[in-house]
Each structure stands twice: as structure tokens, then as C-alpha cells.
Design a protein around this motif. Structure first.
Motif, mmCIF file in Angstrom:
data_model
loop_
_atom_site.group_PDB
_atom_site.id
_atom_site.type_symbol
_atom_site.label_atom_id
_atom_site.label_comp_id
_atom_site.label_asym_id
_atom_site.label_seq_id
_atom_site.Cartn_x
_atom_site.Cartn_y
_atom_site.Cartn_z
ATOM 1 N N ALA A 88 0.816 -1.193 0.124
ATOM 2 C CA ALA A 88 0.174 0.049 0.058
ATOM 3 C C ALA A 88 0.709 1.054 -0.040
ATOM 4 N N ARG A 91 2.361 2.025 -3.561
ATOM 5 C CA ARG A 91 1.253 2.623 -4.304
ATOM 6 C C ARG A 91 0.860 3.905 -3.904
ATOM 7 N N GLY A 92 1.322 4.431 -2.787
ATOM 8 C CA GLY A 92 0.891 5.889 -2.627
ATOM 9 C C GLY A 92 -0.256 5.945 -1.562
ATOM 10 N N GLU A 93 -0.744 4.739 -1.049
ATOM 11 C CA GLU A 93 -2.057 4.751 -0.309
ATOM 12 C C GLU A 93 -1.772 4.783 1.189
ATOM 13 N N MET A 94 -0.656 4.707 1.671
ATOM 14 C CA MET A 94 -0.284 5.129 3.130
ATOM 15 C C MET A 94 0.663 6.146 3.448
ATOM 16 N N ARG A 142 8.663 8.281 -0.242
ATOM 17 C CA ARG A 142 7.371 8.568 0.184
ATOM 18 C C ARG A 142 7.555 8.770 1.620
#
Length: 362
Positions: A88, A91-94, A142
Motif C-alpha cells: 500500500a 502505491r502511495g496509499e499509506m 514517500r
């Protein structure tokens, strides 16, 4: 919530924290698939001030809620269930998250894509192992903060010694010493082989308070180590240091005296283990009769081998201090004998001889 990132003043004392918003919750993604023995994870579990249990249960006032993902401490069954938060984050979802890397970073370029040195999970499309480098390339940019735990991750350690075939290096070598995270922090290096438990927990807690908006960035030395932990040498905190001053050196490992002449590098190594101990303030290399082999230093292990030989310069410094030390030891011995005598007025005779003579007596 968002954080207004400040700049990190490497090597300077922390300034007063600026008023800013912080995070209420943060995730710690711990990857120990570098070139390592997982000893830093094992050592980390021994921390007690604070303990990892206190951290994840939210028992430390002022910290954001911490979600820790470490393979040894994970309640999951492993596999894709354990990898889910890491995928996650890729994917840049966290966000936000702190990336912790354990183990040295091999050079994948020298094998030109033909295999891998170490991996973490598989590519879901091809089934091929994903090299550690693949994860670092995608997660580090990130991450709100990036922490290297243990000497292998900080400076390359044993896997990066001369003659190694992997081209291993520290995380800052791999990302660049000018790397800055999303929180405007450089790589935070916490060396040790393995890590001293409290050293890592103190550093992580400081980073978490910074993430919460309650503290300035942690002060780091030029090698990006926490300054308050690695600003002094082993010798400066060692219980045996007074023996060095008196030129009273151990000749074997059963002696309580200074161990410089039997291989200790403490006078020139940045480490606080004599002060902190190892677990609950107990232990630590020189505290229990072990020589310091410099495991928190960038040149470890090559610069400190052979470990049991007298360090370079040790013979010269010991020779120079010998006349001074012998004189001081003799003078202190004389004073010690004098002070180990009771006053002459301690007796059971009928006459008071202490010199007691009150001014009001007629």
C-alpha cells in the motif's frame, strides 16, 4: 493531518519546536531484509525505556498512535497478509509512515539484473523475488522519515568489509548523504552491532514526537547519528577510565583495569554503552570485561581488526602517560593510606580530646 516540514540542522543543538500541526497516527514499516542477521530486531525487543509494548499500546503521552509492522513482532501469518501495508505504501496509499531499514544495502548494479542479493516478497505478476533495493527506491522518497537501524544499515558493517562480493553499503551511501525525507529529515543512523535497545527507542520516540509536532528535529552529528547518544567516546563514560589516567593497564581479560593494551578502542569510539548498559542499564562491552571493537563507527570492522590486538597508537599513549600515571598513583596511594585512619580522639578514655571547646564556657 499535514505537517509543515522544517529543515534539519545536522550537527547543531535542537532549537525550540515551532508551533505546527502534527500527525495523530503514523505507521512504522520495518524491513529487515538487508544483509543482516536480524540481530537488531531481536535486540530492539529488549528495550525498556520505553518498551515496544508501551509504544504500540499508546502508553507514552504526546505520541501519535503507532502501527508497527515488523516481521518478528507481527501477529499476521506472514506472506501477503504481512506485505499488505508495504505494498500500500508503494502505491502511495499509506501516509505518513516511517521506513526502518535493518541490514546493509547490496549493490544490485554489479550483477546487472542477473539475480538478486537479498529480497523481500515476490512480484505478484511474475512471481519473481523483489530485491531489497526495489523497495527502498519506492518507499524512501514517500517516507516521512527514514531510519537505519544497526551498523549494517548505517555504514555497511560486516557485509561491507574489504573483499566482500556484494558491494554492500549503508543506507545513506545508497540514498545519498544529502537525501531528505518527506519530513525534511536526512537518514537517521542508529548504529550498533547489534543496536543498543534504548538507543533505538530514544531515537524513534524523538522522531515520533517531531512527527506529532511536539519536538524539533533530532540533532545529528556529521555521520547522521543522534548527537546526544554518540557525542561522547566509550572511554569518557567507562568505569575503567580512571585506571588509564593512572597508567594501570590490564594484562588479561580477567582484570578490572583499563583494557587498552589488550585491544580496547574505547578512547576513540563514539558510543554510550558504558553509561546506558545493555539491558535495563546492565552489561555493555567494557562493563563486563569485553574490549570495545568500534562497532558504532563507519570504519567497522576493517579499521579495528585484529580485534584483540593493541590499538594503533595505544602503545605510544600508554608510554607517554606511564610516568605521570605512576606518580599520580603513588601520591594517591599515600593520601589514601592517610585517609584510612580514624581520628586520634576516637577512644574510650575519661578525657575529651576532640578539641571541643564551646565559646560560652566560663
Amino acid at each position: 493531518m499535514t505537517v509543515e516540514s522544517g529543515t534539519q540542522n545536522v550537527g547543531a543543538q535542537p532549537s525550540r519546536a515551532e508551533a505546527r500541526d502534527g500527525f495523530d497516527e503514523i505507521t512504522v514499516l520495518w524491513i529487515s531484509e538487508g544483509m543482516s542477521c536480524d540481530g537488531d530486531t531481536v535486540s530492539f525487543t529488549a528495550a525498556g525505556q520505553p518498551a515496544v509494548e508501551d509504544l504500540v499500546q499508546g502508553l507514552i503521552p504526546g505520541l501519535p498512535k503507532v502501527n508497527l509492522h515488523n516481521k518478528v513482532l507481527s501477529p499476521s501469518l506472514g506472506g501477503e497478509e504481512f506485505l499488505a501495508p508495504f505494498r500500500a505504501a508503494v502505491r502511495g496509499e499509506m501516509a505518513p509512515f516511517i521506513l526502518v531499514i535493518e541490514g546493509s544495502i547490496p549493490n544490485q548494479n554489479i550483477i546487472e539484473g542477473d539475480g538478486y542479493w537479498t529480497s523481500f516478497g515476490n512480484d505478484p505478476e511474475t512471481g519473481e523475488p523483489l530485491p531489497l533495493n526495489w523497495w527502498i527506491d519506492r518507499l524512501a522518497p514517500r517516507a516521512w522519515a527514514v531510519v537505519a537501524v544497526g551498523t549494517c544499515a548505517t555504514f555497511g558493517g560486516i557485509h561491507a568489509m574489504a573483499g566482500n562480493p556484494t558491494g554492500s553499503m549503508g543506507l545513506a551511501d545508497y540514498l545519498g548523504w544529502d537525501f531528505r525525507s518527506q519530513g525534511a529529515l536526512p537518514v537517521v543512523n542508529v548504529p550498533g552491532c547489534p543496536i543498543q535497545p534504548e538507543n533505538f527507542m530514544e531515537t524513534l520516540v524523538w522522531v515520533l514526537y517531531h512527527a506529532a509536532g511536539a519536538a524539533p528535529p533530532p540533532p545529528l552529528d556529521p555521520m547522521l547519528r543522534p548527537q546526544w547518544l554518540f557525542g561522547k567516546t566509550v572511554h569518557e563514560g567507562c568505569d575503567r577510565a580512571a585506571y588509564y589516567e593512572q597508567a594501570d593497564f590490564a594484562k588479561d581479560y580477567n582484570s578490572p583495569k583499563c583494557q587498552v593494551k589488550v585491544g580496547c578502542w574505547g578512547p576513540v569510539v563514539n558510543c554510550n554503552v558504558p553509561k546506558h548498559g545493555w539491558m535495563s542499564g546492565i552489561g555493555g562491552c567494557p562493563n563486563v570485561g569485553g574490549v570495545c571493537i568500534g562497532c558504532t563507527m563507519p570504519g567497522f570492522p576493517d579499521a579495528f581488526m585484529p580485534f584483540m590486538d593493541e590499538p594503533a597508537g595505544g602503545s605510544l599513549s600508554a608510554t607517554l602517560i606511564r610516568p605521570y600515571g605512576a606518580l599520580i598513583r603513588r601520591l594517591r596511594g599515600i593520601t589514601n593510606v592517610a585517609l584510612n585512619r580514624e581520628p586520634k580522639w576516637h577512644h574510650n578514655e575519661p578525657e575529651l580530646t576532640s578539641g571541643y571547646d564551646p565559646y560560652w564556657r566560663p
